[in-house]
Design a protein around this motif. Sequence first.
Motif, PDB file in Angstrom:
ATOM      1  N   ASP A 114       1.231  -1.412   0.064  1.00  0.00           N
ATOM      2  CA  ASP A 114      -0.277   0.153  -0.012  1.00  0.00           C
ATOM      3  C   ASP A 114       0.956   1.290   0.305  1.00  0.00           C
ATOM      4  OD1 ASP A 114       0.848  -0.459   2.366  1.00  0.00           O
ATOM      5  OD2 ASP A 114      -0.765   0.484   3.324  1.00  0.00           O
ATOM      6  N   LYS A 115       2.395   0.828   0.283  1.00  0.00           N
ATOM      7  CA  LYS A 115       3.226   2.841   0.546  1.00  0.00           C
ATOM      8  C   LYS A 115       4.372   1.983  -1.521  1.00  0.00           C
ATOM      9  CE  LYS A 115       2.411   3.091   4.351  1.00  0.00           C
ATOM     10  NZ  LYS A 115       1.664   4.775   4.853  1.00  0.00           N
ATOM     11  N   ASN A 116       4.595   3.629  -1.382  1.00  0.00           N
ATOM     12  CA  ASN A 116       5.276   3.876  -3.286  1.00  0.00           C
ATOM     13  C   ASN A 116       6.675   3.715  -2.083  1.00  0.00           C
ATOM     14  OD1 ASN A 116       2.152   4.251  -4.434  1.00  0.00           O
ATOM     15  ND2 ASN A 116       2.742   6.349  -3.523  1.00  0.00           N
ATOM     16  N   PHE A 117       6.796   3.387  -2.931  1.00  0.00           N
ATOM     17  CA  PHE A 117       8.924   3.568  -2.712  1.00  0.00           C
ATOM     18  C   PHE A 117       9.408   3.421  -4.155  1.00  0.00           C
ATOM     19  CE2 PHE A 117       6.822  -0.021   0.079  1.00  0.00           C
ATOM     20  CZ  PHE A 117       7.248   0.256   1.662  1.00  0.00           C
ATOM     21  N   VAL A 118      10.785   4.501  -3.909  1.00  0.00           N
ATOM     22  CA  VAL A 118      11.493   4.663  -5.147  1.00  0.00           C
ATOM     23  C   VAL A 118      12.968   4.727  -5.176  1.00  0.00           C
ATOM     24  CG1 VAL A 118      11.921   7.096  -6.496  1.00  0.00           C
ATOM     25  CG2 VAL A 118      10.232   6.619  -5.537  1.00  0.00           C
ATOM     26  N   ILE A 119      13.353   3.887  -5.570  1.00  0.00           N
ATOM     27  CA  ILE A 119      14.831   2.894  -5.382  1.00  0.00           C
ATOM     28  C   ILE A 119      15.617   4.196  -6.653  1.00  0.00           C
ATOM     29  CG2 ILE A 119      15.092   1.781  -7.498  1.00  0.00           C
ATOM     30  CD1 ILE A 119      17.198   1.904  -4.404  1.00  0.00           C
TER      31      ILE A 119
ATOM     32  N   LYS B 141       4.717  -3.793  -8.688  1.00  0.00           N
ATOM     33  CA  LYS B 141       4.656  -2.723  -9.502  1.00  0.00           C
ATOM     34  C   LYS B 141       4.463  -0.744  -8.850  1.00  0.00           C
ATOM     35  CE  LYS B 141       1.755  -5.417 -12.288  1.00  0.00           C
ATOM     36  NZ  LYS B 141      -0.475  -5.789 -11.918  1.00  0.00           N
ATOM     37  N   ASN B 142       4.879  -1.785  -7.305  1.00  0.00           N
ATOM     38  CA  ASN B 142       4.563  -0.161  -6.097  1.00  0.00           C
ATOM     39  C   ASN B 142       6.242   0.484  -6.121  1.00  0.00           C
ATOM     40  OD1 ASN B 142       5.971  -2.419  -4.706  1.00  0.00           O
ATOM     41  ND2 ASN B 142       4.997  -1.493  -3.117  1.00  0.00           N
ATOM     42  N   VAL B 143       6.868   0.623  -7.435  1.00  0.00           N
ATOM     43  CA  VAL B 143       8.699   0.652  -6.882  1.00  0.00           C
ATOM     44  C   VAL B 143       8.792   1.348  -8.661  1.00  0.00           C
ATOM     45  CG1 VAL B 143      10.977   0.257  -7.202  1.00  0.00           C
ATOM     46  CG2 VAL B 143       8.736  -1.095  -5.336  1.00  0.00           C
TER      47      VAL B 143
ATOM     48  N   ALA C 294       1.863  12.296  -5.392  1.00  0.00           N
ATOM     49  CA  ALA C 294       0.872  12.972  -4.688  1.00  0.00           C
ATOM     50  C   ALA C 294      -0.282  13.908  -5.742  1.00  0.00           C
ATOM     51  CB  ALA C 294       0.993  14.958  -4.735  1.00  0.00           C
ATOM     52  N   LYS C 295      -0.600  13.799  -6.794  1.00  0.00           N
ATOM     53  CA  LYS C 295      -1.324  14.364  -7.685  1.00  0.00           C
ATOM     54  C   LYS C 295      -1.816  12.828  -7.435  1.00  0.00           C
ATOM     55  CE  LYS C 295       0.373  17.769 -10.361  1.00  0.00           C
ATOM     56  NZ  LYS C 295       1.217  18.392 -11.819  1.00  0.00           N
ATOM     57  N   GLY C 296      -1.576  11.427  -7.416  1.00  0.00           N
ATOM     58  CA  GLY C 296      -2.268   9.837  -7.785  1.00  0.00           C
ATOM     59  C   GLY C 296      -2.464   9.072  -9.028  1.00  0.00           C
ATOM     60  N   LYS C 297      -1.020  10.099  -9.453  1.00  0.00           N
ATOM     61  CA  LYS C 297      -0.112   8.994 -10.919  1.00  0.00           C
ATOM     62  C   LYS C 297       1.515   8.930 -10.579  1.00  0.00           C
ATOM     63  CE  LYS C 297      -2.725  12.455 -13.550  1.00  0.00           C
ATOM     64  NZ  LYS C 297      -2.449  13.698 -14.744  1.00  0.00           N
ATOM     65  N   PHE C 298       1.365   7.913  -9.405  1.00  0.00           N
ATOM     66  CA  PHE C 298       2.912   7.625  -8.762  1.00  0.00           C
ATOM     67  C   PHE C 298       3.139   6.145  -9.828  1.00  0.00           C
ATOM     68  CE2 PHE C 298       5.384   4.027  -7.453  1.00  0.00           C
ATOM     69  CZ  PHE C 298       6.777   4.977  -6.584  1.00  0.00           C
ATOM     70  N   PRO C 299       4.249   6.302 -10.920  1.00  0.00           N
ATOM     71  CA  PRO C 299       4.728   6.088 -11.583  1.00  0.00           C
ATOM     72  C   PRO C 299       5.149   4.529 -11.151  1.00  0.00           C
ATOM     73  CG  PRO C 299       6.495   7.441 -11.269  1.00  0.00           C
ATOM     74  CD  PRO C 299       5.169   7.801 -10.683  1.00  0.00           C
ATOM     75  N   GLY C 300       4.611   3.906 -10.497  1.00  0.00           N
ATOM     76  CA  GLY C 300       5.218   2.480 -10.128  1.00  0.00           C
ATOM     77  C   GLY C 300       5.667   1.528 -11.531  1.00  0.00           C
ATOM     78  N   GLY C 301       6.722   0.791 -11.117  1.00  0.00           N
ATOM     79  CA  GLY C 301       6.756  -0.098 -12.401  1.00  0.00           C
ATOM     80  C   GLY C 301       7.361   0.401 -13.295  1.00  0.00           C
TER      81      GLY C 301
END
Length: 361
Positions: free
Chosen positions: A127-132, A141-143, A310-317
């Motif tokens: 349920d969290k967004n992660f960035v490397i 999908k959440n990275v 923040a805009k709900g457009k996290f580029p996961g994956g």
Amino acid sequence: MKKFKFKQVLATGTVLAAGIALTACSGAKQNGGGSNKKSSASVALITDIAGVDDHSFNQSGWEGMVAYGKSQGLKRGTNGYQYFESSSASDFTPNINQAVAAGYKTIFGVGYSLKGAIASAAKKHTDKNFVIIDDVIKGQKNVTSANFKSQDASYMAGVVAARTTKTNVVGFIGGVHGDIVDLFDAGFTKGVQDTAKKMGKKITILNQYVGSFTAADKEKSIAKAMFAKKADVIFHASGSAGQGLFSEAKSVNEELPANSSKKVWVIGVDSDQSSLGKYKSKDGKKSNLCLTSVMTGVNVAVKDIATKAAKGKFPGGKQLVYGWKNNGVYLTRGYVADSIWKQAQTARSQILAGKISVPSK
């Protein structure tokens, strides 16, 4: 913005980026901040072991996070933005867990050394967004993976070094061998070689690795040996270990008049390192030995990805690459001579036009 004292992690001292006050957070300790309402926009940054005030990746990332927070009207702390400082690799997972427990929605890991910890945490907390930053994590999908075309700006640094050297000997000092540092090494080497060929000169490139991103004393010794071999321009891609190079360059220049033809130069990396290049010459004049810096826009990437989230457009994956077109990499104007700067800009235009192919290894 309220100023806080922060933990010093580098033996050679630290310099704050203008307008930004830093507070150390490590393990179970978190300082500063207030309350915010927009928890879905909250972000946290996990540093690598160089610390948040490393004049490099971590500091740039934090600058980007502060800029993001201001743009969103967020305060530092719970439901806003914060960083967690790692003193060793063993702090990575506890710091990530602390950020998760504190409710931060999007969590950034700065540097490839956090890849394993970020990948593992992302699997546990879907349920969290992660960035490397500076590596790639596939199939989650959440990275989001953020990387930089550092070889292009390093090529320009090679052009500058080749046209600045008076001894026809330049140097490159890397931190630890790997795909990321290879970008800087390969780009710089190619830039020097191509420029030397155009000028009809033979320029020797001294190349050595520290084996660490924090061992400033070891880098100081390497730099001393390179200067002894007549190198008068050295580029480093070695994190906070690079402060050893700056220290040794100062030792050389402080024994010379400000306008000496024997002056040595350093090319900084990741952030504008001109603050590290200040010194006073033998004749008592204030001067600077940081010729230019190869900028890596970690701040650009952090602010961009955080804003998307923040805009709900996290580029996961997705794997995002930042280059010249989005200010992901560039060269500072520094103290480069006007005629040489024009040559560097020509090289930049040729790379963008596809006329110059810069290797990544």
